[in-house]
Design a protein around this motif. Sequence first.
Motif, PDB file in Angstrom:
ATOM      1  N   ALA A 213       2.145   0.575  12.475  1.00 23.75           N
ATOM      2  CA  ALA A 213       0.907   1.052  13.093  1.00 23.75           C
ATOM      3  C   ALA A 213      -0.321   0.456  12.403  1.00 23.75           C
ATOM      4  O   ALA A 213      -1.290   0.069  13.069  1.00 23.75           O
ATOM      5  N   LEU A 214      -0.283   0.356  11.069  1.00 24.35           N
ATOM      6  CA  LEU A 214      -1.421  -0.207  10.331  1.00 24.35           C
ATOM      7  C   LEU A 214      -1.608  -1.689  10.636  1.00 24.35           C
ATOM      8  O   LEU A 214      -2.740  -2.174  10.778  1.00 24.35           O
ATOM      9  N   VAL A 215      -0.499  -2.422  10.715  1.00 20.96           N
ATOM     10  CA  VAL A 215      -0.569  -3.846  11.033  1.00 20.96           C
ATOM     11  C   VAL A 215      -1.200  -4.040  12.411  1.00 20.96           C
ATOM     12  O   VAL A 215      -2.096  -4.873  12.600  1.00 20.96           O
ATOM     13  N   SER A 216      -0.753  -3.261  13.373  1.00 21.46           N
ATOM     14  CA  SER A 216      -1.286  -3.367  14.720  1.00 21.46           C
ATOM     15  C   SER A 216      -2.755  -2.952  14.771  1.00 21.46           C
ATOM     16  O   SER A 216      -3.581  -3.619  15.406  1.00 21.46           O
ATOM     17  N   SER A 246      -2.023   6.183  -0.609  1.00 19.21           N
ATOM     18  CA  SER A 246      -0.574   6.006  -0.699  1.00 19.21           C
ATOM     19  C   SER A 246      -0.178   5.263  -1.970  1.00 19.21           C
ATOM     20  O   SER A 246      -0.901   4.403  -2.461  1.00 19.21           O
ATOM     21  N   ARG A 247       1.008   5.601  -2.493  1.00 22.75           N
ATOM     22  CA  ARG A 247       1.523   4.897  -3.668  1.00 22.75           C
ATOM     23  C   ARG A 247       2.200   3.592  -3.280  1.00 22.75           C
ATOM     24  O   ARG A 247       2.582   2.802  -4.146  1.00 22.75           O
ATOM     25  N   TYR A 248       2.338   3.348  -1.973  1.00 22.58           N
ATOM     26  CA  TYR A 248       2.930   2.102  -1.495  1.00 22.58           C
ATOM     27  C   TYR A 248       1.811   1.075  -1.293  1.00 22.58           C
ATOM     28  O   TYR A 248       0.894   1.278  -0.487  1.00 22.58           O
ATOM     29  N   SER A 249       1.904  -0.022  -2.006  1.00 19.39           N
ATOM     30  CA  SER A 249       0.831  -1.012  -2.007  1.00 19.39           C
ATOM     31  C   SER A 249       0.541  -1.566  -0.614  1.00 19.39           C
ATOM     32  O   SER A 249      -0.632  -1.730  -0.232  1.00 19.39           O
ATOM     33  N   THR A 250       1.590  -1.847   0.164  1.00 20.75           N
ATOM     34  CA  THR A 250       1.390  -2.415   1.497  1.00 20.75           C
ATOM     35  C   THR A 250       0.610  -1.469   2.393  1.00 20.75           C
ATOM     36  O   THR A 250      -0.296  -1.895   3.124  1.00 20.75           O
ATOM     37  N   LEU A 251       0.939  -0.195   2.346  1.00 20.84           N
ATOM     38  CA  LEU A 251       0.225   0.788   3.156  1.00 20.84           C
ATOM     39  C   LEU A 251      -1.231   0.894   2.715  1.00 20.84           C
ATOM     40  O   LEU A 251      -2.142   0.984   3.543  1.00 20.84           O
ATOM     41  N   GLN A 252      -1.436   0.875   1.410  1.00 20.34           N
ATOM     42  CA  GLN A 252      -2.799   1.002   0.897  1.00 20.34           C
ATOM     43  C   GLN A 252      -3.655  -0.192   1.309  1.00 20.34           C
ATOM     44  O   GLN A 252      -4.789  -0.036   1.782  1.00 20.34           O
ATOM     45  N   GLU A 291      -5.710  -6.835  -4.260  1.00 22.71           N
ATOM     46  CA  GLU A 291      -6.077  -7.014  -2.854  1.00 22.71           C
ATOM     47  C   GLU A 291      -6.711  -5.751  -2.285  1.00 22.71           C
ATOM     48  O   GLU A 291      -7.668  -5.814  -1.509  1.00 22.71           O
ATOM     49  N   SER A 292      -6.202  -4.605  -2.684  1.00 25.46           N
ATOM     50  CA  SER A 292      -6.791  -3.339  -2.234  1.00 25.46           C
ATOM     51  C   SER A 292      -8.222  -3.206  -2.726  1.00 25.46           C
ATOM     52  O   SER A 292      -9.097  -2.729  -1.997  1.00 25.46           O
ATOM     53  N   GLN A 293      -8.479  -3.629  -3.950  1.00 29.19           N
ATOM     54  CA  GLN A 293      -9.829  -3.556  -4.500  1.00 29.19           C
ATOM     55  C   GLN A 293     -10.792  -4.456  -3.732  1.00 29.19           C
ATOM     56  O   GLN A 293     -11.955  -4.102  -3.520  1.00 29.19           O
ATOM     57  N   GLU A 294     -10.315  -5.628  -3.323  1.00 31.91           N
ATOM     58  CA  GLU A 294     -11.160  -6.511  -2.520  1.00 31.91           C
ATOM     59  C   GLU A 294     -11.623  -5.816  -1.252  1.00 31.91           C
ATOM     60  O   GLU A 294     -12.808  -5.856  -0.889  1.00 31.91           O
ATOM     61  N   HIS A 295     -10.679  -5.172  -0.567  1.00 39.22           N
ATOM     62  CA  HIS A 295     -11.029  -4.498   0.683  1.00 39.22           C
ATOM     63  C   HIS A 295     -11.867  -3.247   0.431  1.00 39.22           C
ATOM     64  O   HIS A 295     -12.755  -2.933   1.226  1.00 39.22           O
TER      65      HIS A 295
END
Length: 505
Positions: A213-216, A246-252, A291-295
């Motif tokens: 869902a996040l990718v879409s 989230s503790r999951y990096s991809t989701l974050q 990458e999360s910090q960049e966003h």
Amino acid sequence: MGSGKQRWKISFQKSSSSLSPLKNQIQTQTQDHHPFSIPVEFLCPVSGFIMADPVIVSSGHTFERNCVRACVSLSFVPTLSNADADAAPPDFSTVIPNLALKSTILNWCHQQLLDPPQPIDFSSAQKIVRKLIPPQFPATELSRTPSRVFVASSDESVTPRNLATSPPLFFTRPLCYSSSSSCDIENPSSNFLEGEEFIAKLKSSHIYEQEEALVSLRQLTRTREQIRARLCTPRLLSALKSLISSRYSTLQVNSVAALVNLSLEKQNKVKIVRSGIVPPLVDVLRSGSAESQEHAAGALFSLSLDDQNKTAIGVLGALPPLLQALRSDSERTRHDSALALYHLSLAQSNRVKMIKLGSIQILLSMVKSSHMPGRALLVLCNLAASVEGRAAMLDGGAVECLVGFLSRGNFDSEATLESCLAAIYGLSYGGLRFKGLAKEAGAEEVLMRGEERGSHRAKEKVKRILEVLRHKDEEEEEIDWEELLNSEDDWGGAGARIGVECNKC
């Protein structure tokens, strides 16, 4: 593109009106019997123009930055000529500024008495690339080659409200938005989720459904403005808020990136801040993945553009991690954090907080080390516009630092010079104390030299500062400047007697 021996199999069909200003200038000078040839390595293989912002891609080739962005956005890879058939095709997965070539081009232009080249805008670059795409090439197909593209640029700019303390043009989109999504969808024909489907999958107990869902969502909101406005509902923001933590990096990463896209719409900015999403963003900026910090920095920058959000973002604790992010290893994190601080420091309450957080020493050290001096000077201009900021900057050695920076003359742009002068002009409202520090730093001599160069706006600022330095009040006639500068006890009384206030520098 490192050597001039490469030839590219690309044909260009441009009318004289489509040539860059520099090319028109070259043609004019050639007609005036001052012929010279343009080194082929100065020309972008895609646009055919002299590069203003050359970047090296992963394959080692050099292009104009916006031409890379255009190729990526249209999923197009230029074809090399037969002479280079064995060479690797251009790989746009990573982009690094080619500072050496940029310096060489600027020096060459200076020697040929030419104005520096101007960057081609993103829209024009796309038009050029579209003409190079073969008819059978599906321009809308999503690229499967680069999974992520680091492109430090922005395709829109706006004149800021406060021209006295800002450069003429300004970024209005975070750098993280300018890069290709790291979640490019391999099957573009797959249906995007809509409305309630997004929310249901975002709240699913299955990680893979949340990620899908996040990718879409991230892909859909990159370019479709109406979709951004329609999807930015309290329920969707609530679902994103939990995934940002989230503790999951991809989701974050994907949830914060999707939030950046949603925040680009003006009508969404206040809605997002009021949803309570800023505290999780602050936590990500403080301790998330790179990458999360960049966003996260990009999201805070985008949200800070709305005047209604400035005070709230400061109150919610964004200032300390933004100041810390100025030392980040990521160029995009540093860039977006600096611009977020610029916009936030337009609010007086945030200026006071930033002064207490020691921002002035951080910013002055950036100027001294020539580390993003233009961005640091923008924030210093805003701080110098307040009584508290001027006092703290005078205490922190800002006059000596800024005059020293001015005397070195290493400006990356005219805007940086103007920002430095604007900051000094803001400090000039510090009365006798400023005059004493300026005299000690030799400001008048440096400013007089600066009067001979720069734009009309820069010269006007120099003129005003010199008027302040040369104006003498009756109280100044018998002042011993050395004694005044060495006396810490007299500053309060002197400031009370002769302090002058201004609204904007």
